[in-house]
Design a protein around this motif. Structure first.
Motif, PDB file in Angstrom:
ATOM      1  N   ASP A  80       0.835  -1.193   0.000  1.00  0.00           N
ATOM      2  CA  ASP A  80       0.000   0.000   0.000  1.00  0.00           C
ATOM      3  C   ASP A  80       0.874   1.248   0.000  1.00  0.00           C
ATOM      4  OD1 ASP A  80      -2.475  -1.242  -0.071  1.00  0.00           O
ATOM      5  OD2 ASP A  80      -2.641  -1.382   2.100  1.00  0.00           O
ATOM      6  N   PHE A  81       0.289   2.372  -0.465  1.00  0.00           N
ATOM      7  CA  PHE A  81       1.067   3.590  -0.639  1.00  0.00           C
ATOM      8  C   PHE A  81       0.230   4.803  -0.244  1.00  0.00           C
ATOM      9  CE2 PHE A  81       2.382   0.327  -3.510  1.00  0.00           C
ATOM     10  CZ  PHE A  81       3.769   0.320  -3.396  1.00  0.00           C
ATOM     11  N   GLY A  82       0.873   5.748   0.447  1.00  0.00           N
ATOM     12  CA  GLY A  82       0.221   6.985   0.832  1.00  0.00           C
ATOM     13  C   GLY A  82       1.180   8.153   0.640  1.00  0.00           C
ATOM     14  N   SER A  83       0.679   9.348   0.854  1.00  0.00           N
ATOM     15  CA  SER A  83       1.472  10.565   0.692  1.00  0.00           C
ATOM     16  C   SER A  83       2.187  10.921   1.993  1.00  0.00           C
ATOM     17  CB  SER A  83       0.574  11.728   0.274  1.00  0.00           C
ATOM     18  OG  SER A  83       1.325  12.918   0.140  1.00  0.00           O
ATOM     19  N   HIS A  84       3.362  11.532   1.838  1.00  0.00           N
ATOM     20  CA  HIS A  84       4.135  12.038   2.984  1.00  0.00           C
ATOM     21  C   HIS A  84       4.444  13.524   2.782  1.00  0.00           C
ATOM     22  CE1 HIS A  84       6.340  11.437   6.619  1.00  0.00           C
ATOM     23  NE2 HIS A  84       7.549  11.451   6.098  1.00  0.00           N
ATOM     24  N   THR A  85       3.670  14.164   1.917  1.00  0.00           N
ATOM     25  CA  THR A  85       3.849  15.533   1.409  1.00  0.00           C
ATOM     26  C   THR A  85       5.038  15.576   0.453  1.00  0.00           C
ATOM     27  OG1 THR A  85       5.316  16.578   3.054  1.00  0.00           O
ATOM     28  CG2 THR A  85       2.946  16.474   3.581  1.00  0.00           C
TER      29      THR A  85
END
Length: 255
Positions: A80-85
């Motif tokens: 899974d992948f998400g944003s870290h800015t």
């Protein structure tokens, strides 16, 4: 550090085992990225990666074309992948006019203090998602990890308004790879993690930390994974977490 921030999902996910933990990595200098990938495959583990455009040991950035094949391979493996800015913006304060004061710095970069509107902060969340989709052909999940775990109700509301839910980590899941190695040696961090981590915890580390002299990942990551598996735990994707399953099933809409 911060406790995990649950989403408002009511649905329960079906974990891949009866004692799941949720291993996650924020981007870093990428020096240990090949090791992380190898261990995840060896132990048939799923992880969640939070992406920012950070400096790498090769002189580029984590979301450069140099690393696109690495991200494509992890996406194909079902992580899974998400944003870290995009620029690794750490919240410092809410400002009276609705803006946010942030510290912008990643790795060896010189810190900058900036003021961002809610729209600008949202753009910083969306850019890693846009780049991830361009690299992999897959959509990023609508989750983000605020750098350093620092947030405010106003920041969370701004992120929610543009489709992102924050994922922090469990107290025992702070694996300490960013701490000074003279005060927090690898043996201590490993012992503490194996002692304190419980099923359901979200764990947090990085794909390489510049300032730690005694590198964490080669010494700690594999014995940690093996030790938790020996205790009957498994490494599940964040989409199986009961607090985030419903959120992550919603597509992230990018402009």
């Amino acid at each position: 550090m911060a406790a995990l921030l649950l989403g408002q999902a009511a649905a329960q996910a079906a974990p891949s085992c009866s004692k799941p933990v949720y291993l996650s990595f924020d981007t870093g200098h990428m020096g240990v990225a090949p090791l992380v990938a190898e261990l995840l495959k060896r132990y048939d583990a799923r992880a969640t990666f939070f992406l920012a455009n950070e400096p790498t040991q090769s002189g580029g950035k984590t979301l450069d074309e140099e690393w696109a094949p690495w991200w494509r391979a992890r996406a194909a493996e079902g992580h899974d992948f998400g944003s870290h800015t995009w620029e690794h913006d750490t919240w410092l304060a809410d400002l009276p006019d609705g803006r946010f004061k942030v510290r912008t710095a990643a790795g060896i970069e010189k810190p900058r203090i900036r003021e961002l509107t809610a729209a600008q902060y949202c753009e910083g969340l969306r850019k890693p998602a846009q780049r991830f989709q361009a690299m992999t052909g897959k959509a990023m999940s609508p989750i983000f990890r605020p750098p350093a775990g620092k947030t405010s109700p106003a920041l969370l509301a701004a992120a929610q308004a543009c489709g992102f839910t924050a994922v922090l980590w469990s107290p025992a899941g702070f694996l300490g790879d960013e701490l000074p190695s003279d005060r927090y040696p690898n043996a201590h961090l490993l012992e503490r993690a194996l002692r304190d981590i419980r099923p359901g915890d979200i764990l947090m580390a990085h794909l390489g930390i510049w300032q730690r002299q005694d590198a964490w990942a080669p010494a700690v990551l594999e014995p940690l994974m093996k030790g938790l598996i020996d205790k009957g735990m498994c490494f599940a994707a964040m989409r199986e977490h009961p607090g985030f399953a419903a959120v992550m099933n919603k597509p992230l809409e990018l402009p």
